[in-house]
Design a protein around this motif. Structure first.
Motif, mmCIF file in Angstrom:
data_model
loop_
_atom_site.group_PDB
_atom_site.id
_atom_site.type_symbol
_atom_site.label_atom_id
_atom_site.label_comp_id
_atom_site.label_asym_id
_atom_site.label_seq_id
_atom_site.Cartn_x
_atom_site.Cartn_y
_atom_site.Cartn_z
ATOM 1 N N LYS A 97 -4.840 9.368 -1.207
ATOM 2 C CA LYS A 97 -4.810 10.193 -0.213
ATOM 3 C C LYS A 97 -3.875 9.844 1.002
ATOM 4 O O LYS A 97 -3.871 8.438 1.099
ATOM 5 C CB LYS A 97 -6.190 10.934 0.346
ATOM 6 N N GLU A 98 -3.460 10.542 1.650
ATOM 7 C CA GLU A 98 -2.668 10.218 2.867
ATOM 8 C C GLU A 98 -3.442 9.355 3.977
ATOM 9 O O GLU A 98 -3.153 8.406 4.553
ATOM 10 C CB GLU A 98 -1.978 11.096 3.622
ATOM 11 N N LYS A 99 -4.861 9.941 4.120
ATOM 12 C CA LYS A 99 -5.749 9.451 5.027
ATOM 13 C C LYS A 99 -6.166 7.895 4.405
ATOM 14 O O LYS A 99 -6.099 6.888 5.155
ATOM 15 C CB LYS A 99 -6.998 10.047 4.963
ATOM 16 N N ASP A 100 -6.285 7.687 3.109
ATOM 17 C CA ASP A 100 -6.441 6.580 2.761
ATOM 18 C C ASP A 100 -5.235 5.522 2.785
ATOM 19 O O ASP A 100 -5.415 4.193 3.133
ATOM 20 C CB ASP A 100 -6.928 6.483 1.145
ATOM 21 N N THR A 101 -4.313 6.051 2.617
ATOM 22 C CA THR A 101 -2.981 5.170 2.793
ATOM 23 C C THR A 101 -2.990 4.618 4.417
ATOM 24 O O THR A 101 -2.610 3.481 4.536
ATOM 25 C CB THR A 101 -1.597 5.804 2.418
ATOM 26 N N ALA A 102 -2.970 5.576 5.341
ATOM 27 C CA ALA A 102 -3.025 5.215 6.688
ATOM 28 C C ALA A 102 -4.080 4.282 6.915
ATOM 29 O O ALA A 102 -3.938 3.125 7.635
ATOM 30 C CB ALA A 102 -3.001 6.360 7.545
ATOM 31 N N LEU A 103 -5.088 4.366 6.568
ATOM 32 C CA LEU A 103 -6.497 3.734 6.837
ATOM 33 C C LEU A 103 -6.367 2.239 6.443
ATOM 34 O O LEU A 103 -6.552 1.210 6.970
ATOM 35 C CB LEU A 103 -7.671 4.563 6.348
ATOM 36 N N GLY A 104 -5.762 2.344 4.901
ATOM 37 C CA GLY A 104 -5.612 1.005 4.361
ATOM 38 C C GLY A 104 -4.659 -0.012 5.109
ATOM 39 O O GLY A 104 -4.656 -1.209 5.394
ATOM 40 N N ILE A 159 0.833 -1.269 -0.110
ATOM 41 C CA ILE A 159 0.096 -0.096 0.055
ATOM 42 C C ILE A 159 0.792 1.144 -0.034
ATOM 43 O O ILE A 159 0.674 2.161 -0.664
ATOM 44 C CB ILE A 159 -0.971 -0.117 1.180
ATOM 45 N N ALA A 160 1.835 1.342 0.738
ATOM 46 C CA ALA A 160 2.826 2.427 1.108
ATOM 47 C C ALA A 160 3.660 2.573 -0.365
ATOM 48 O O ALA A 160 3.794 3.669 -0.755
ATOM 49 C CB ALA A 160 3.866 2.017 1.996
ATOM 50 N N ALA A 161 3.840 1.521 -1.235
ATOM 51 C CA ALA A 161 4.733 1.673 -2.190
ATOM 52 C C ALA A 161 3.854 2.079 -3.435
ATOM 53 O O ALA A 161 4.429 2.730 -4.235
ATOM 54 C CB ALA A 161 5.200 0.099 -2.699
ATOM 55 N N VAL A 162 2.655 1.687 -3.360
ATOM 56 C CA VAL A 162 1.786 2.046 -4.521
ATOM 57 C C VAL A 162 1.156 3.345 -4.553
ATOM 58 O O VAL A 162 0.562 4.095 -5.594
ATOM 59 C CB VAL A 162 0.902 1.080 -5.286
ATOM 60 N N SER A 163 0.978 3.906 -3.143
ATOM 61 C CA SER A 163 0.219 5.040 -3.093
ATOM 62 C C SER A 163 0.409 6.236 -3.706
ATOM 63 O O SER A 163 -0.084 6.905 -4.233
ATOM 64 C CB SER A 163 0.247 5.201 -1.447
#
Length: 347
Positions: free
Chosen positions: A165-172, A155-159
């Motif tokens: 969004k940073e919120k979606d990355t953290a939530l995911g 998730i972090a690599a493709v974000s």
């Protein structure tokens, strides 16, 4: 009047001093924090009746409970993340010593085929179910990639590639840690009841679970052989992050949404794992160049390092992450269940 710029040599010295004063204590404290919880987990796993879950599972559970009661220890974050990322990769490399290189050549192609099926199935099905549930498609895409490839790391690599969004990355990352941890602990509970050999169980764990840490947690109770083959299977999925990122870059470029400075990081620890396997399999005059007692000692150390890394995973589990994201979570959960059944049939 502005102060004159320092020479580069002095600037490097000042940076080192600042890091020593601020980052070093936080890093050491975070590593020590994970060490203590891993040690408590080791103690609980040694108690009769409590050892069924194993040291890794106990480390995650203790950390998860700590997160719910006390919150994330922010002052120690840099050290905890160092353990959860860097030391985790070190442990994986060390486990390569226990995997005979012949197994890599024998199982490699078959495992990679299973990995491709797993990745394509997870991403495609998550998006289909998310569309049916009218879930947030951006978050669902991240969860599908995390489920198919390698959890929060994917998730972090493709974000940045998909401009999430940073919120979606953290939530995911939080949702992956939450669901994946529950599933991995479930694996440890049902493992003795399954009609699978250690190798089959290891392959099933490696091609179905979310995070590398989840795979290690699930496969460890089945023994070192199961753990080694599970990591080999999982690392194949990690490797697929590279071509997947390229595909996403091409897609984003055609849609005009790719940032020119976007980069992807090659998972170099894959090569370390294979190199360690090669070294561990090397024999001289009929004798392994690394004696078995030394391999066993290194393996025990790697197991404890893995337990320390589990603490970082447990601290990412926060129950409030579920609120407001139940549709993407449900899509990921349905996909996870079907992926488990599919990969069980392939094991």
């Amino acid at each position: 009047m502005a102060e004159p710029a320092l020479p580069k040599s002095q600037e490097h010295v000042h940076r080192l001093v600042r890091w020593t004063q601020h980052s070093l204590p936080a890093t050491a404290g975070g590593v020590a924090f994970t060490f203590v919880i891993a040690l408590i987990g080791y103690g609980l796993a040694s108690v009769p009746g409590l050892g069924y879950l194993g040291q890794l599972a106990w480390a995650i559970l203790i950390a998860a409970v700590y997160r719910q009661l006390r919150g994330y220890p922010e002052r120690l974050r840099i050290g905890i993340q160092f353990t959860a990322k860097r030391l985790l990769r070190l442990a994986i490399i060390l486990y390569g010593l226990k995997l005979n290189i012949g197994v890599v050549f024998q199982q490699g192609l078959g495992l990679m085929l299973r990995d491709v099926i797993s990745v394509v199935f997870a991403i495609g099905l998550t998006l289909l179910i998310a569309k049916w549930l009218k879930a947030d498609m951006s978050l669902s895409l991240l969860l599908g990639i995390g489920t198919g490839v390698c959890g929060a790391a994917a998730i972090a690599a493709v974000s940045p590639i998909v401009k999430a969004k940073e919120k979606d990355t953290a939530l995911g990352a939080g949702l992956i840690a939450f669901l994946g941890t529950i599933v991995a602990i479930g694996y440890t509970l049902v493992q003795p009841l399954l009609p699978l050999s250690d190798t089959q169980y290891g392959i099933w764990s490696g091609v179905s679970l979310h995070e590398i840490a989840h795979v290690a947690l699930a496969a460890a109770p089945a023994g070192e052989d199961a753990l080694a083959i599970s990591l080999l299977a999982k690392l194949g999925r990690v490797f697929l992050l590279v071509p997947l990122s390229i595909v996403l870059m091409v897609w984003m470029k055609r849609t005009g949404r790719l940032q020119s400075q976007t980069r992807m990081e090659f998972p170099w620890f894959l090569l370390g794992f294979i190199a360690a396997s090669l070294l561990g399999s090397w024999e001289f005059t009929g004798q392994p160049i690394i004696p078995l007692p030394i391999k066993d000692t290194i393996s025990q150390a790697a197991s404890f390092i893995l337990a320390m890394a589990m603490v970082g995973l447990g601290l990412n589990v926060h129950l409030k992450d579920i609120r407001g994201a139940w549709r993407p979570l449900l899509a990921m959960a349905i996909t996870t269940v079907l992926l488990i059944l599919l990969t069980y049939a392939m094991a």
